[in-house]
Scaffold this active site. Structure first.
Site, PDB file in Angstrom:
ATOM      1  CB  THR D  51      -1.021  -0.003   1.157  1.00  0.00           C
ATOM      2  OG1 THR D  51      -1.835   1.176   1.043  1.00  0.00           O
ATOM      3  CG2 THR D  51      -0.367  -0.024   2.522  1.00  0.00           C
ATOM      4  CD  GLU D  52      -1.378   3.454  -3.177  1.00  0.00           C
ATOM      5  OE1 GLU D  52      -1.616   2.388  -2.540  1.00  0.00           O
ATOM      6  OE2 GLU D  52      -2.252   4.105  -3.755  1.00  0.00           O
ATOM      7  CG  ASN D  53      -0.680   4.041   3.745  1.00  0.00           C
ATOM      8  OD1 ASN D  53      -0.808   3.079   2.987  1.00  0.00           O
ATOM      9  ND2 ASN D  53      -1.172   4.055   4.947  1.00  0.00           N
ATOM     10  CB  SER D  93       5.845   3.765  -0.330  1.00  0.00           C
ATOM     11  OG  SER D  93       4.684   3.008  -0.587  1.00  0.00           O
TER      12      SER D  93
END
Lengths: 222, 231, 231, 222
Positions: D51-53, D93
């Site tokens: 996940t990007e975060n 990320s």
């Protein structure tokens, strides 16, 4: 420990350079003479010492028997942490240098020009191991000072009108500590600020490869 | 709930995937963080015509020096090789091509490779001979050097602790270039002093996410080369 | 042996050093990592004409939204403000200038600022409207966008643990933009849930070295804003 | 759990998309329908969800009462770790995404063109919250697939000869899963690969805004 009284001019130069460090500074001390500056700081002096290979908050150097095999400084000396030390990678280490968080670096020199140019990494045909981190230190520390003997082994001046060797950085050296004097780089060139005990301004000028502006009045000694 | 694959491999099998002529990043700054065991196996297997990217050339008789002495290295990209007289001699005699980078710029070029950035712009070295031959661009009136990203066919990494998915943690100044190189190669091979089960490395303690790592090789012995150098 | 200085400060004094018209980076991705207490104090002190750099605009009634609602924000540089209808309305009505970045490029622009790199080169967004107005350069035959570094007058950071020198550690996905922003501002102010004595954070566990941090403010309370959002 | 038998065409589409994930992949599932794909993977399936975060190795989504306030995915859902998860900052990320370590991303779409162009982040004048991480996911994942209803709420096709909305990325979509069909992007344009049960190739063509190449012989169903 302060060694201002030692008869060894190099030790006195190093002791004098230590007084350049203000409380709270982040400082990188180059390999060689600059590394010895830390020995002249009072115990508990608040300063954060940085080393290029990834540490801030360098503690005492350790002998081999007590050394941690994974903990060296950029010169290969075995060092130790102090409370509040941090380890980081090589990118973060130079982010610190380039982004303006390094208040002061003290570097060695082959040559320093009156314009503040520095040559300290390469002697073509004789010595070319690579610049390591010197270029970024010399170009990006907020204040760049040089510690060097005033002349080379043959007695030739290292403070020159122009550098003859490949440059490390241009126009960034602010001050030079030598065994003879403290010399500033000013818009007008070299300016004598302090003399080593027993040395005259004339002797410093003779050992310097460019004109040296003298201060008005008495010249402090170290 | 999903699970994470096991990437443990033997050192022999991991290094066997590195071909002749490969460009290889090698972690370490001096002794700390140098993957001496992976380098030994590369020496033993005989891959040649290599381009190596490492901060330094280790000292004579250690690590990279074995490969240089055996004539396996065509080119070295480094920042400082002053502790290895063999490497300097090989360079001076034209047996080894050496490309020098400013240390932090080497770090950033590798990081850019790992971050999928084709290049960075910098003023570092603009007034020095290290700028020779490099593309310049002007941005907002400022002349800057284009420093292109470095990527490698393989990266050889030394970790202190790792889990079977390849999550890595380093110790003290053995970190240095390792986490950067561990993101910048097609085949990332990490040797580790301690191999942990999945979950053995807490998610906040991971310094290189296993996503970047292809093979994880537990060390069975910490050889003399990893020890304190008595000069 | 040297020692490291103490940078603890009150939240009031730390925020008082932020002037009107400042450019301010604000950590956080959604709730995790947002420095809600520092933002509250900025709201209370009344600084205005601000340019804020944050991944998002928080949700309505939380964090950044208070400053936007009070008309203190001139410009916002962000990646996605979809959870804040007020911010979208302010943008659509011309009361708030918004500059959108691709998320990873926002991260890299901030990181470049913290790393002392004037710009990075990327192909991200080259075929999209986000490329409009940006300088292009060709490197090795490839067209690339120049993405300039971001730096700020101040960065507001939320840490999980910190020592008195300003060494910081984060937790879980509250890390996000915090370590990047903590390197990229002239005045870095970090609030911390736990304040440790020097030596309380092991040197290998430090995620932001204290060298980058100017003020460390211990939180006396974790307000509701930090809690789980019940939607 | 496999839902290939459910009468809900959207659930069948999501279940079919789940079979696109091969063991050992690193996968990013976009907000909305794609996030539901994980529910259709067998228990213990070896895949690393990103996940990007700032997390790799996403575990089950948690209700508010069990949630960790510091642990969300990029869509704001409260998630949990699994053994081997790692947290990282936003730069790392997207380093993962841009450097080719993301094997597959599944994204939603407003429009997909027969050239593989994708529009999924902006409807001028109506919806412009910013692209978040979508541009990098769509441009840099090794394989980009789209999950979407075949037509919009008004019945207009979302698969078009050319996108009309601002683009997210050009020429990167490889495959589209809809409630009607599985469609590949080929050098020749859209190619029908599979049909939802009860749907004919003709119905898919009628709901598609560009020519659809049909396979020779029987068309598999899902």
């Amino acid at each position: 420990m302060s060694d201002d009284k030692t008869p060894d001019p190099r030790r006195r130069m190093v002791a004098r350079a230590a007084r350049e460090i203000a409380p709270g500074m982040v400082v990188n001390l180059g390999i060689g003479l600059p590394t010895q500056v830390v020995d002249h700081l009072p115990a508990g002096f608040p300063v954060c010492l940085h080393t290029e290979n990834g540490m801030a908050g360098i503690g005492p150097t350790l002998p081999a028997a007590e050394a941690d095999r994974n903990l060296i400084d950029a010169g290969g000396a075995y060092v130790s942490p102090i409370p509040g030390s941090a380890y980081f990678d090589s990118a973060v280490s130079f982010a610190l240098v380039r982004s303006g968080r390094l208040d002061l670096t003290m570097l060695g020199a082959f040559e320093v020009a009156e314009t503040g140019d520095l040559a300290n990494w390469k002697i073509p045909g004789r010595f070319s191991p690579g610049a390591g981190g010197a270029i970024e230190l010399a170009q990006k520390a907020r204040r760049v000072v040089v510690l060097t003997t005033h002349t080379d082994r043959k007695g030739n001046p290292k403070l020159l009108a122009r550098c003859t060797l490949p440059l490390t950085a241009t126009a960034h050296v602010a001050r030079i500590f030598t065994d003879l004097a403290v010399v500033d780089i000013t818009p007008g060139g070299f300016a004598l600020r302090e003399l080593a005990r027993g040395i005259t301004a004339r002797e410093v000028q003779e050992a310097t490869g460019a004109p040296l502006a003298l201060p008005a009045g008495d010249i402090p000694t170290f | 709930m999903t699970s994470l694959p096991d990437k443990t491999a033997s050192i022999e099998a991991a290094i066997a995937a590195v071909p002749d002529g490969a460009t290889i990043m090698v972690g370490g700054f001096g002794v700390p963080g140098t993957p001496f065991t992976l380098l030994r196996e590369l020496l033993r297997q005989g891959q040649t015509g290599l381009t190596l990217i490492k901060n330094d050339a280790n000292e004579t008789g250690m690590g990279l020096d074995h490969l240089i002495a055996a004539g396996r290295v065509r080119k070295l990209i480094a920042t400082h090789i002053g502790l290895n007289a063999h490497a300097i001699a090989a360079m001076n005699e034209g047996r080894l091509e050496v490309e020098f980078c400013a240390q932090g710029i080497l770090a950033e070029r590798i990081r850019a490779g790992g971050a999928g950035l084709p290049a960075i712009l910098t003023d570092i070295g603009l007034d020095t001979e290290l700028a020779a031959g490099k593309q310049r661009v002007e941005v907002e009136g400022r002349p800057l050097l284009v420093e292109t990203a470095l990527r490698a066919d393989a990266a050889l990494i030394h970790a202190d602790r790792a889990d079977r998915f390849g999550n890595l943690a380093y110790v003290a100044t053995a970190r240095n270039f390792n986490p950067l190189m561990a993101m910048a190669a097609r085949l990332v091979i990490a040797e580790t002093e301690t191999l942990l089960p999945l979950g053995g490395l807490p998610p906040d303690a991971v310094e290189t996410p296993g996503v970047f790592v292809d093979r994880i090789c537990p060390l069975t012995e910490i050889s003399e080369e990893y020890g304190v150098v008595r000069r």
